[in-house]
Design an enzyme around this catalytic site. Structure first.
Site, PDB file in Angstrom:
ATOM      1  N   LYS A  50      33.185  -0.654  11.352  1.00  0.00           N
ATOM      2  CA  LYS A  50      33.476   0.274  10.708  1.00  0.00           C
ATOM      3  C   LYS A  50      34.887   0.796  11.423  1.00  0.00           C
ATOM      4  O   LYS A  50      35.695   1.238  10.630  1.00  0.00           O
ATOM      5  CB  LYS A  50      32.644   1.660  11.111  1.00  0.00           C
ATOM      6  CG  LYS A  50      31.564   1.466  10.333  1.00  0.00           C
ATOM      7  CD  LYS A  50      30.150   2.337  10.633  1.00  0.00           C
ATOM      8  CE  LYS A  50      29.104   2.223   9.814  1.00  0.00           C
ATOM      9  NZ  LYS A  50      27.975   3.231  10.324  1.00  0.00           N
ATOM     10  N   GLN A  94      26.506   6.404  15.404  1.00  0.00           N
ATOM     11  CA  GLN A  94      25.375   5.183  14.723  1.00  0.00           C
ATOM     12  C   GLN A  94      24.206   5.440  15.193  1.00  0.00           C
ATOM     13  O   GLN A  94      23.831   5.553  16.362  1.00  0.00           O
ATOM     14  CB  GLN A  94      25.968   3.690  15.188  1.00  0.00           C
ATOM     15  CG  GLN A  94      25.341   2.800  14.523  1.00  0.00           C
ATOM     16  CD  GLN A  94      25.653   2.424  12.957  1.00  0.00           C
ATOM     17  OE1 GLN A  94      26.759   3.035  12.782  1.00  0.00           O
ATOM     18  NE2 GLN A  94      24.916   2.063  12.332  1.00  0.00           N
ATOM     19  N   ASP A 117      29.390  11.012   8.012  1.00  0.00           N
ATOM     20  CA  ASP A 117      28.165  10.513   7.399  1.00  0.00           C
ATOM     21  C   ASP A 117      27.340  11.258   6.397  1.00  0.00           C
ATOM     22  O   ASP A 117      26.391  10.633   5.705  1.00  0.00           O
ATOM     23  CB  ASP A 117      26.977  10.043   8.504  1.00  0.00           C
ATOM     24  CG  ASP A 117      26.960   8.865   8.962  1.00  0.00           C
ATOM     25  OD1 ASP A 117      27.600   7.837   8.461  1.00  0.00           O
ATOM     26  OD2 ASP A 117      26.797   8.479  10.410  1.00  0.00           O
TER      27      ASP A 117
HETATM   28  N1  GUN Z   1      21.864   3.855  10.845  1.00  0.00           N
HETATM   29  C1  GUN Z   1      21.663   3.269   9.589  1.00  0.00           C
HETATM   30  N2  GUN Z   1      22.400   3.443   8.647  1.00  0.00           N
HETATM   31  C2  GUN Z   1      23.322   4.449   9.308  1.00  0.00           C
HETATM   32  C3  GUN Z   1      24.455   5.246   8.662  1.00  0.00           C
HETATM   33  O1  GUN Z   1      24.781   5.220   7.407  1.00  0.00           O
HETATM   34  N3  GUN Z   1      25.199   5.919   9.639  1.00  0.00           N
HETATM   35  C4  GUN Z   1      24.837   5.973  10.782  1.00  0.00           C
HETATM   36  N4  GUN Z   1      25.649   6.597  11.482  1.00  0.00           N
HETATM   37  N5  GUN Z   1      23.800   5.178  11.398  1.00  0.00           N
HETATM   38  C5  GUN Z   1      23.037   4.479  10.573  1.00  0.00           C
END
Ligand code: GUN
Length: 300
Positions: A50, A94, A117
């Site tokens: 990311k 995350q 998110d």
């Molecule tokens: N863990 C699994 N999918 C995601 C996501 O889309 N965003 C974040 N921050 N963590 C995740």
């Protein structure tokens, strides 16, 4: 008839081009901070990807890496600092987080205007009200994939399999907003095959390898596979009928499969996403879109 493939990598490239153009017209580089707590191997890969993609597209992308032992109070203090840092337009933490940290408290602490998110209750509420907001990246990416086929969403029967906060629920909200007739199926759904058989659009997001079989899919349907299941050689029987996946499993000792029996469903579907190379590449691209949107909204 064989289904047409939906190329997630190609659609993601289109999104990335939009991001680059939007940054140019914004005139500043939006700041995105990806926070990771601990050393979950999948999270390491995601957070690094990311931040790296952000920099590649002209954002300021940073990783904040905290030790596994970080307390909830310490993480909340970092969030507070990032909330008040004007150079930061987007924050993502995350998931999953270590057991001593309550993810709900962390999500609630993120400034909704920086919640790239789209997990904050304020943003979830706006999404369900059909108001402009930062929508969760994976379902927003799925919408773009469906749109790329030219298939009509309005008036269609859409079945979402899975009711997670990250994919299933926001997916249903986005499809409803586009005037689909939406059904959310889940582990307690009675007679899943008959529910799915009525679908013009199927989005599978449960994490059960090859749950969606050929007999469950209406001929011509658009089938989107959000599943990412890693199989080991002990699971060889699951993909025994799939020459390509069996070959990869024998060669590598592991293979990535979705929630859809791709090899067989592709024989009846109109459009289908592969795993990998379908939904996966879209998620990070949509995160970049959200970071730019957050910067645009915060700076106007
Ligand atoms: N863990 C699994 N999918 C995601 C996501 O889309 N965003 C974040 N921050 N963590 C995740």
């Amino acid at each position: 008839m064989t289904a047409q493939l939906i190329d997630g990598k190609a659609v993601a490239k289109t999104i990335e081009a939009e991001v680059v153009a939007a940054i140019a017209s914004l005139g500043i580089a939006p700041g995105l901070v990806a926070v990771r707590v601990g050393n979950d191997p999948a999270s390491e890969v995601y957070v690094r990807s990311k931040a790296k993609k952000a920099r590649e597209l002209g954002l300021r992308g940073d990783e904040l890496i905290l030790p596994e032992s970080t307390s909830e109070a310490e993480l909340l203090a970092h969030i507070d600092r990032l909330n008040h840092d004007d150079a930061v337009d987007g924050i993502l933490v995350q998931l999953p987080l270590p057991p001593q940290i309550d993810a709900k408290k962390v999500i609630d602490a993120i400034d909704p205007s920086k919640d790239v998110d789209g997990f904050h209750p304020i943003n979830v509420g706006k999404l369900h009200l059909g108001r402009p907001t930062l929508a969760p990246c994976t379902p927003a990416g799925v919408i773009r994939l469906i749109e790329s086929t030219g298939a009509a969403i309005a008036g269609s029967n859409a079945v979402v399999i899975g009711r997670s906060d990250i994919v299933g629920k926001p997916m249903a909200a986005l499809l409803l907003q586009r005037n689909a007739t939406v059904t959310i199926a889940h582990s307690r759904t009675r007679d899943l095959p008959s529910v799915v058989r009525g679908a013009d659009i199927v989005v599978a997001a449960v994490g059960k390898p090859l749950l969606v079989t050929r007999g469950m899919v209406k001929p011509g349907a658009v089938v989107i596979d959000v599943g990412m299941n890693r199989l080991a050689t002990s699971d060889a029987d699951i993909v025994a009928h799939d020459e390509e996946k069996s070959r990869l499993l024998a060669k590598n000792g592991t293979v990535l499969v979705g929630d859809v029996d791709f090899a067989r469903v592709r024989e009846v579907a109109g459009w289908i996403t592969p795993v990998p190379g379908g939904v996966g590449p879209m998620t990070i691209a949509m995160l970049m879109r959200n970071a730019v949107t957050a910067a645009q909204w915060r700076r106007r």
